[in-house]
Design a protein around this motif. Structure first.
Motif, short mmCIF file in Angstrom:
data_model
loop_
_atom_site.label_atom_id
_atom_site.label_comp_id
_atom_site.label_asym_id
_atom_site.label_seq_id
_atom_site.Cartn_x
_atom_site.Cartn_y
_atom_site.Cartn_z
N PRO A 1 0.80 -1.23 0.00
CA PRO A 1 0.00 0.00 0.00
C PRO A 1 0.83 1.28 0.00
O PRO A 1 0.46 2.27 -0.64
CB PRO A 1 -0.83 -0.14 1.29
N ASP A 2 1.96 1.28 0.71
CA ASP A 2 2.79 2.49 0.77
C ASP A 2 3.46 2.82 -0.56
O ASP A 2 3.93 3.95 -0.76
CB ASP A 2 3.86 2.33 1.85
N ALA A 3 3.53 1.85 -1.45
CA ALA A 3 4.22 2.06 -2.74
C ALA A 3 3.25 2.32 -3.89
O ALA A 3 3.69 2.44 -5.04
CB ALA A 3 5.09 0.85 -3.06
N LEU A 4 1.95 2.41 -3.62
CA LEU A 4 0.98 2.60 -4.69
C LEU A 4 1.22 3.90 -5.45
O LEU A 4 1.07 3.96 -6.67
CB LEU A 4 -0.45 2.58 -4.12
N GLY A 5 1.59 4.96 -4.74
CA GLY A 5 1.84 6.24 -5.39
C GLY A 5 2.97 6.16 -6.40
O GLY A 5 2.91 6.78 -7.47
N HIS A 6 4.01 5.39 -6.07
CA HIS A 6 5.14 5.24 -6.99
C HIS A 6 4.72 4.50 -8.25
O HIS A 6 5.16 4.84 -9.37
CB HIS A 6 6.28 4.50 -6.30
N VAL A 7 3.87 3.48 -8.11
CA VAL A 7 3.41 2.73 -9.27
C VAL A 7 2.52 3.61 -10.15
O VAL A 7 2.59 3.55 -11.39
CB VAL A 7 2.66 1.45 -8.84
N ILE A 8 1.67 4.43 -9.52
CA ILE A 8 0.85 5.36 -10.30
C ILE A 8 1.73 6.30 -11.11
O ILE A 8 1.45 6.59 -12.28
CB ILE A 8 -0.10 6.16 -9.38
N THR A 9 2.81 6.77 -10.50
CA THR A 9 3.74 7.67 -11.21
C THR A 9 4.35 6.97 -12.43
O THR A 9 4.45 7.55 -13.51
CB THR A 9 4.85 8.13 -10.27
N ILE A 10 4.74 5.71 -12.26
CA ILE A 10 5.31 4.95 -13.38
C ILE A 10 4.26 4.76 -14.48
O ILE A 10 4.55 4.93 -15.67
CB ILE A 10 5.84 3.59 -12.89
N CYS A 11 3.04 4.40 -14.08
CA CYS A 11 1.97 4.24 -15.07
C CYS A 11 1.67 5.55 -15.78
O CYS A 11 1.41 5.56 -16.99
CB CYS A 11 0.70 3.72 -14.38
N ALA A 12 1.71 6.66 -15.03
CA ALA A 12 1.47 7.97 -15.64
C ALA A 12 2.57 8.31 -16.64
O ALA A 12 2.29 8.90 -17.70
CB ALA A 12 1.39 9.04 -14.55
N ALA A 13 3.81 7.94 -16.33
CA ALA A 13 4.92 8.19 -17.26
C ALA A 13 4.75 7.37 -18.54
O ALA A 13 4.96 7.88 -19.65
CB ALA A 13 6.24 7.87 -16.59
N LEU A 14 4.33 6.11 -18.39
CA LEU A 14 4.07 5.27 -19.57
C LEU A 14 2.90 5.83 -20.38
O LEU A 14 2.93 5.83 -21.62
CB LEU A 14 3.76 3.84 -19.13
N GLN A 15 1.90 6.32 -19.68
CA GLN A 15 0.76 6.93 -20.35
C GLN A 15 1.20 8.14 -21.17
O GLN A 15 0.84 8.28 -22.35
CB GLN A 15 -0.28 7.36 -19.32
N ALA A 16 1.98 9.02 -20.54
CA ALA A 16 2.45 10.22 -21.24
C ALA A 16 3.30 9.87 -22.45
O ALA A 16 3.14 10.46 -23.54
CB ALA A 16 3.24 11.11 -20.27
N LEU A 17 4.18 8.89 -22.30
CA LEU A 17 5.04 8.48 -23.41
C LEU A 17 4.21 7.88 -24.55
O LEU A 17 4.42 8.21 -25.73
CB LEU A 17 6.06 7.46 -22.92
N GLY A 18 3.26 7.01 -24.21
CA GLY A 18 2.43 6.38 -25.22
C GLY A 18 1.57 7.38 -25.98
O GLY A 18 1.47 7.34 -27.21
N LEU A 19 0.95 8.32 -25.25
CA LEU A 19 0.10 9.31 -25.90
C LEU A 19 0.91 10.29 -26.73
O LEU A 19 0.49 10.71 -27.82
CB LEU A 19 -0.73 10.06 -24.85
N PHE A 20 2.11 10.67 -26.23
CA PHE A 20 2.97 11.57 -27.00
C PHE A 20 3.38 10.92 -28.32
O PHE A 20 3.30 11.55 -29.39
CB PHE A 20 4.22 11.94 -26.19
N CYS A 21 3.82 9.67 -28.27
CA CYS A 21 4.24 8.98 -29.49
C CYS A 21 3.07 8.83 -30.46
O CYS A 21 3.22 9.01 -31.68
CB CYS A 21 4.83 7.61 -29.15
N ALA A 22 1.89 8.50 -29.90
CA ALA A 22 0.73 8.29 -30.77
C ALA A 22 0.34 9.57 -31.50
O ALA A 22 0.19 9.59 -32.72
CB ALA A 22 -0.45 7.78 -29.94
N PHE A 23 0.19 10.67 -30.75
CA PHE A 23 -0.27 11.90 -31.39
C PHE A 23 0.84 12.59 -32.19
O PHE A 23 0.54 13.32 -33.14
CB PHE A 23 -0.88 12.84 -30.35
#
Length: 395
Positions: A362-384
């Motif tokens: 539970p204490d590490a959930l924020g870090h995983v969200i940050t990693i997922c957000a980084a992957l999201q940003a990278l994927g959307l940037f490459c797509a658009f």
């Protein structure tokens, strides 16, 4: 049209309450973040497995009978779960009950959803020139249920888990009974092709690969859905364990997100008319990436709620772009199979998100969200970035 709208309303509300309420129920019953994430995965893995087969069975047996049986089966499963939790509110039996409910309701809800969509399409065809009005009402029903369902599930859970399950049971039973009044589709039954559901998904996959614009957008949105899925799976743990709020507060997050999405979809339709697909899609992609990164660092509940709502609003705008692009590019004779493959791919991250939640402290959930957000940003940037010069998104 009441014979279509009434069962759809009852089923949509049961759909929303079970989808968001079951993980809350698991957390309230087991007090385990790992089991909460696992329950989320158990909701989505059977749905994905049943996705192709649900469409094939609806085509062969008819939407009305499948809708009736799926809603009735969900009512029976939830009634049994409510009784078991009343008799065993905690312990091994309670834990096993809620985990089985997660998997069972996931499958049955997928069948009722596909059947409801098919019945809605048949009603549109019967409406002729008023078809758009039918679809507008059905979309309004779904969005209203998404607004009310999560908050209602959280509120009922505060009274007791069996009461929440009892209400969803009544809604499912009501949907099953009302479905008997739904007129059957006038289409002739369809015999399943060789290869069954997998053959249709394979055809859709090949079509996506042959359309680069659609492929890039689906890829970006799939990575975005990993972040959204993780926020959904980890939401009960974050809000209850980290921020110290009740289960009702978890439901309010997703009700606020649904309201923001409904507003965003409306605004984006006008924005696309003026600016075009690419500018609106790119702006929504940037906003979604920023909001997801901010949600990972949210200092309090209110900030978290606002950022999730902004994220889902931006995701709603990108969904409008996807739907528009899909209608422009996919050949009519392959539209159904490609639509199924597109939805299947976009839903794949959700069980992965549940597994991630189950194995993350539970204490590490924020870090995983940050990693997922980084992957999201990278994927959307490459797509658009890839789609910027594509003719399909210039208008």
């Amino acid at each position: 049209m009441r014979s279509i709208y009434l069962p759809r309303t009852a089923d949509a509300l049961a759909f929303a309450m079970s989808t968001y309420g079951i993980p809350l129920l698991v957390l309230a019953t087991t007090h385990s973040a790992a089991l909460t994430g696992l329950a989320f995965a158990l909701e989505w893995i059977p749905r994905l497995a049943a996705f192709g087969w649900a469409g094939a069975i609806v085509e062969r047996r008819g939407a009305t009978i499948v809708f009736h049986l799926a809603s009735l089966g969900r009512a029976l499963a939830l009634a049994a779960g409510a009784l078991l939790l009343h008799l065993h509110p905690s312990g091994t039996v309670a834990s096993a009950t809620v985990m089985v409910l997660a998997a069972t309701t996931g499958v049955l809800t997928e069948f009722s959803y596909i059947a409801a969509e098919t019945a809605g399409a048949a009603a549109s065809r019967r409406a002729g020139t008023r078809a758009h009005r039918v679809q507008a009402v059905l979309l309004g029903i779904d969005q209203t249920a998404t607004l009310a369902g999560p908050a209602l599930a959280g509120l009922l859970l505060l009274t007791s888990p069996p009461k929440m399950l009892a209400v969803i049971t009544v809604l499912s039973l009501l949907a099953a009974l009302l479905a008997l009044r739904t007129p059957p589709s006038t289409d002739a039954p369809v015999r399943a092709s060789k290869g069954g559901a997998s053959a249709g998904l394979l055809t859709g996959w090949r079509t996506i690969r042959s359309l680069p614009a659609l492929g890039w957008l689906v890829t970006g949105l799939t990575l975005s859905n990993l972040a959204i899925g993780f926020l959904q799976a980890a939401g009960p743990v974050i809000v209850v364990k980290h921020f110290g709020y009740s289960a009702t507060a978890v439901g309010l997050v997703w009700s606020a997100a649904a309201a923001a999405t409904l507003l965003s979809v409306t605004l984006c339709r006008f924005a696309i008319d003026r600016l075009g697909l690419w500018p609106v899609g790119a702006a929504c992609a940037a906003l979604a990436s920023i909001a997801c990164l901010a949600a990972a660092q949210a200092p309090d509940y209110l900030c978290y709620l606002v950022m999730v709502a902004v994220l889902m609003a931006a995701e709603g705008g990108m969904t409008v772009v996807l739907r528009t692009l899909r209608s422009r590019l996919i050949p009519p004779d392959r539209f159904a199979s490609t639509l199924s493959a597109t939805i299947f791919i976009l839903l794949l991250p959700f069980p992965v998100a549940g597994v991630l939640t189950a194995i993350t402290p539970p204490d590490a959930l924020g870090h995983v969200i940050t990693i997922c957000a980084a992957l999201q940003a990278l994927g959307l940037f490459c797509a658009f970035a890839r789609l910027r010069t594509d003719p399909a998104l210039r208008t």
